[in-house]
Design an enzyme around this catalytic site. Sequence first.
Site: not given
Length: 381
Positions: A364-365, A280, A244, A340
């Site tokens: 793996e989970g 922004q 993990r 885009g």
Amino acid sequence: MFSLELNDTQIQIRDMARKFAVEEIAPSVIERDINAEFPSEIIKKMGELGFLGMTVPPEWGGSGLDTISLVLALTEICKIDASIGIVMSVQNSLVDWILQNYGKDSQKEKYLKPLAEGRHLGAYCLSEPEAGSDARDQRTTAERVGGQWILNGMKNWISTGTKADTYIVFAQTNPELKHKGIACFVIERGTPGFEPGLKEDKMGVRSSDTCSIGLTNVKLTDDNLLGMVGEGFYIAMKGLNGGRIGIAAQSLGICKAAFKAAVKYAKERKTMGVPIANHQIIQHKLAQMSMKIDAAEMLIWKAAWLRDSGKDHIKAASEAKLFASTAASDITREAVQIHGGYGYVREYQVERMMRDAKVTEIYEGTSEIQHLVIAREILKD
């Protein structure tokens, strides 16, 4: 005390992996994704450089490095190609680690050394058609007959399954004992009755081969048994703690690559007479991406440090994997959005990163399982 300062060896490993990824992996990444072509020559070169046995001690053919070094190298490789990263992660975090920690010296000599030296590839065979998130429900059986083990069953979603030389396989020896009856075996490619199936045609990480494996009266001896009978489930889970961390590092590499591409495009692309980076709304997206990357990196480093320190890292590994994989899906999706229409075509590569990111929330989970693991660790005391 946990520290983020890298030592000279760790910096050298990171830089070597970065250089290799840019020079050796990047030129063919789009073509291999299109053709779902396994990068055999690239993997061979990685083995020669020591990338397939990074944490294995030198006496068994490895580089003797720490988990942080592995994380750094994996991140750099996955910034260019997550498909190669999963081959590297499975080999180091699962196959090598299990053989190193549960193999007898004779097994290490026979199996671990060629893996760590990069001469062989390994695969981890836990998932089954009826045993995915619930790994305790193993239907592959291992029956003791005389002095042999006879294995029958099916394994699913095996990374490097058609290319591996050495397989770590889990099987049930006594269904009445449930998970306490599971055993762990090491099996060589070409063993009669052990048959890798056709390669899956996947959405992402396409140049990493994934397949099912059938086991029909596969005859093994105690020389193929890793650890004790009944210890298999615990071996599998302990291996996954490191696995993990590897998937978290893979996710981080994808995040960093997508973020870099998004920043570059935002500075170059103009709308309304100014670069879109001046708007922004784009700045907000980039700020969120940057924050998630930094948070993921800290979680990964913490988990790696705990593992290297010999401390309990079950919760930390799951937190790192859950957060980093979620971030990878979020960040790659936003990278496509920032690009885009160009984000939807192969040339700009973020569409591939978005496809590659999704599986980090599954293998793996799954993310759902990581929530359960984390909660269980919180509540167990």
